[in-house]
Scaffold this active site. Structure first.
Site, PDB file in Angstrom:
ATOM      1  N   HIS A  92       7.721   1.299 -10.665  1.00  0.00           N
ATOM      2  CA  HIS A  92       6.519   0.871  -9.945  1.00  0.00           C
ATOM      3  C   HIS A  92       5.290   1.257 -10.740  1.00  0.00           C
ATOM      4  O   HIS A  92       5.287   2.246 -11.478  1.00  0.00           O
ATOM      5  CB  HIS A  92       6.465   1.483  -8.548  1.00  0.00           C
ATOM      6  CG  HIS A  92       6.644   2.964  -8.514  1.00  0.00           C
ATOM      7  ND1 HIS A  92       7.894   3.552  -8.584  1.00  0.00           N
ATOM      8  CD2 HIS A  92       5.755   3.985  -8.443  1.00  0.00           C
ATOM      9  CE1 HIS A  92       7.759   4.867  -8.545  1.00  0.00           C
ATOM     10  NE2 HIS A  92       6.463   5.161  -8.469  1.00  0.00           N
ATOM     11  N   HIS A 133       1.345   2.230 -10.091  1.00  0.00           N
ATOM     12  CA  HIS A 133       0.304   2.573  -9.122  1.00  0.00           C
ATOM     13  C   HIS A 133      -0.992   1.905  -9.581  1.00  0.00           C
ATOM     14  O   HIS A 133      -1.381   2.036 -10.744  1.00  0.00           O
ATOM     15  CB  HIS A 133       0.038   4.088  -9.115  1.00  0.00           C
ATOM     16  CG  HIS A 133       1.183   4.945  -8.695  1.00  0.00           C
ATOM     17  ND1 HIS A 133       1.253   5.568  -7.468  1.00  0.00           N
ATOM     18  CD2 HIS A 133       2.312   5.320  -9.363  1.00  0.00           C
ATOM     19  CE1 HIS A 133       2.356   6.285  -7.389  1.00  0.00           C
ATOM     20  NE2 HIS A 133       3.018   6.155  -8.528  1.00  0.00           N
ATOM     21  N   ASN A 155       4.707   6.598 -13.557  1.00  0.00           N
ATOM     22  CA  ASN A 155       5.415   7.848 -13.806  1.00  0.00           C
ATOM     23  C   ASN A 155       6.851   7.523 -14.176  1.00  0.00           C
ATOM     24  O   ASN A 155       7.484   6.661 -13.542  1.00  0.00           O
ATOM     25  CB  ASN A 155       5.367   8.736 -12.563  1.00  0.00           C
ATOM     26  CG  ASN A 155       3.943   9.144 -12.226  1.00  0.00           C
ATOM     27  OD1 ASN A 155       3.143   9.398 -13.103  1.00  0.00           O
ATOM     28  ND2 ASN A 155       3.631   9.198 -10.939  1.00  0.00           N
ATOM     29  N   VAL A 164      10.299   8.151  -6.891  1.00  0.00           N
ATOM     30  CA  VAL A 164      11.072   7.002  -6.401  1.00  0.00           C
ATOM     31  C   VAL A 164      11.576   6.257  -7.637  1.00  0.00           C
ATOM     32  O   VAL A 164      10.775   5.766  -8.446  1.00  0.00           O
ATOM     33  CB  VAL A 164      10.224   6.070  -5.512  1.00  0.00           C
ATOM     34  CG1 VAL A 164      11.038   4.855  -5.091  1.00  0.00           C
ATOM     35  CG2 VAL A 164       9.701   6.819  -4.285  1.00  0.00           C
ATOM     36  N   ARG A 184       0.829  -1.204   0.000  1.00  0.00           N
ATOM     37  CA  ARG A 184       0.000   0.000   0.000  1.00  0.00           C
ATOM     38  C   ARG A 184       0.866   1.257   0.000  1.00  0.00           C
ATOM     39  O   ARG A 184       1.859   1.329   0.728  1.00  0.00           O
ATOM     40  CB  ARG A 184      -0.950   0.000   1.202  1.00  0.00           C
ATOM     41  CG  ARG A 184      -1.928  -1.146   1.138  1.00  0.00           C
ATOM     42  CD  ARG A 184      -3.161  -0.970   1.991  1.00  0.00           C
ATOM     43  NE  ARG A 184      -3.905  -2.226   1.996  1.00  0.00           N
ATOM     44  CZ  ARG A 184      -4.749  -2.607   1.049  1.00  0.00           C
ATOM     45  NH1 ARG A 184      -4.989  -1.815   0.013  1.00  0.00           N
ATOM     46  NH2 ARG A 184      -5.362  -3.779   1.106  1.00  0.00           N
ATOM     47  N   ASP A 185       0.448   2.235  -0.820  1.00  0.00           N
ATOM     48  CA  ASP A 185       1.163   3.509  -0.874  1.00  0.00           C
ATOM     49  C   ASP A 185       1.033   4.207   0.477  1.00  0.00           C
ATOM     50  O   ASP A 185      -0.026   4.215   1.097  1.00  0.00           O
ATOM     51  CB  ASP A 185       0.583   4.391  -1.985  1.00  0.00           C
ATOM     52  CG  ASP A 185       1.512   5.544  -2.350  1.00  0.00           C
ATOM     53  OD1 ASP A 185       2.066   5.532  -3.462  1.00  0.00           O
ATOM     54  OD2 ASP A 185       1.687   6.457  -1.502  1.00  0.00           O
ATOM     55  N   ILE A 186       2.114   4.822   0.925  1.00  0.00           N
ATOM     56  CA  ILE A 186       2.130   5.479   2.234  1.00  0.00           C
ATOM     57  C   ILE A 186       1.246   6.735   2.241  1.00  0.00           C
ATOM     58  O   ILE A 186       0.770   7.145   3.304  1.00  0.00           O
ATOM     59  CB  ILE A 186       3.601   5.794   2.635  1.00  0.00           C
ATOM     60  CG1 ILE A 186       3.751   5.919   4.134  1.00  0.00           C
ATOM     61  CG2 ILE A 186       4.131   7.013   1.912  1.00  0.00           C
ATOM     62  CD1 ILE A 186       5.197   5.850   4.599  1.00  0.00           C
TER      63      ILE A 186
HETATM   64  P1  5GP Z   1       6.046   8.257  -7.962  1.00  0.00           P
HETATM   65  O1  5GP Z   1       5.855   9.704  -7.616  1.00  0.00           O
HETATM   66  O2  5GP Z   1       7.531   7.917  -8.066  1.00  0.00           O
HETATM   67  O3  5GP Z   1       5.269   7.784  -9.140  1.00  0.00           O
HETATM   68  O4  5GP Z   1       5.430   7.449  -6.752  1.00  0.00           O
HETATM   69  C1  5GP Z   1       6.121   7.154  -5.595  1.00  0.00           C
HETATM   70  C2  5GP Z   1       5.067   6.747  -4.597  1.00  0.00           C
HETATM   71  O5  5GP Z   1       5.725   6.068  -3.535  1.00  0.00           O
HETATM   72  C3  5GP Z   1       4.320   7.924  -3.961  1.00  0.00           C
HETATM   73  O6  5GP Z   1       2.927   7.765  -4.209  1.00  0.00           O
HETATM   74  C4  5GP Z   1       4.665   7.832  -2.480  1.00  0.00           C
HETATM   75  O7  5GP Z   1       3.575   8.149  -1.644  1.00  0.00           O
HETATM   76  C5  5GP Z   1       5.105   6.391  -2.323  1.00  0.00           C
HETATM   77  N1  5GP Z   1       6.111   6.160  -1.310  1.00  0.00           N
HETATM   78  C6  5GP Z   1       7.277   6.854  -1.142  1.00  0.00           C
HETATM   79  N2  5GP Z   1       7.981   6.353  -0.111  1.00  0.00           N
HETATM   80  C7  5GP Z   1       7.258   5.306   0.371  1.00  0.00           C
HETATM   81  C8  5GP Z   1       7.481   4.390   1.439  1.00  0.00           C
HETATM   82  O8  5GP Z   1       8.484   4.430   2.158  1.00  0.00           O
HETATM   83  N3  5GP Z   1       6.521   3.444   1.637  1.00  0.00           N
HETATM   84  C9  5GP Z   1       5.386   3.378   0.873  1.00  0.00           C
HETATM   85  N4  5GP Z   1       4.521   2.408   1.170  1.00  0.00           N
HETATM   86  N5  5GP Z   1       5.156   4.221  -0.147  1.00  0.00           N
HETATM   87  C10 5GP Z   1       6.076   5.177  -0.392  1.00  0.00           C
END
Ligand code: 5GP
Ligand code: ZN
Length: 115
Positions: free
Chosen positions: A101, A103, A88, A97, A30-32
């Site tokens: 990944h 979403h 993304n 990140v 799950r996303d944080i």
């Molecule tokens: P991006 O912006 O790279 O597409 O998405 C990165 C996602 O990773 C974001 O939605 C963010 O909330 C999530 N995220 C970042 N750090 C962590 C973490 O330590 N644990 C979890 N579960 N999600 C994370």
């Protein structure tokens, strides 16, 4: 495994996350900071920076991520309503990140426009 990568650490259980699915190729958690009632990240267990660094040998892995997403959408009860998958890529793509990944978000009607 990249030493400094937060998602590698989740895959290897060094960092806690709410893991909802795991197999030999992928981990889903799950996303944080969820943006919808269901917000799950599906990541390859091996470190890949982004879609932009995928190899042709990763095609099966990327297909597997979609198969897992479909299963998770069913498990979460969001299949009937529908859902959105987002990857993304790079700075302009909004990637924060740099471990590839996908979403999986759902449980509410998504808003437009994208971009
Ligand atoms: P991006 O912006 O790279 O597409 O998405 C990165 C996602 O990773 C974001 O939605 C963010 O909330 C999530 N995220 C970042 N750090 C962590 C973490 O330590 N644990 C979890 N579960 N999600 C994370
Ligand atoms: Zn990583």
């Amino acid at each position: 495994m990249s030493d400094s990568c937060i998602f590698c650490k989740i895959v290897s259980n060094e960092t806690k996350a709410t893991v909802v699915y795991r197999d030999e190729q992928v981990t889903a958690f799950r996303d944080i900071h969820p943006v919808a009632p269901t917000h799950i990240l599906i990541v390859p267990n091996k470190h890949i920076d982004s879609v932009d660094t995928l190899d042709p040998e990763d095609e099966q892995l990327m297909g597997h991520i979609f198969t897992v997403a479909r299963k998770l959408a069913t498990d979460e009860g969001i299949s009937n309503g529908g859902y959105r998958m987002i990857t993304n890529t790079g700075t302009h793509g909004g990637q924060t990140v740099f471990h590839l990944h996908v979403h999986l978000i759902g449980g509410q009607r998504m808003r437009y426009p994208m971009g």
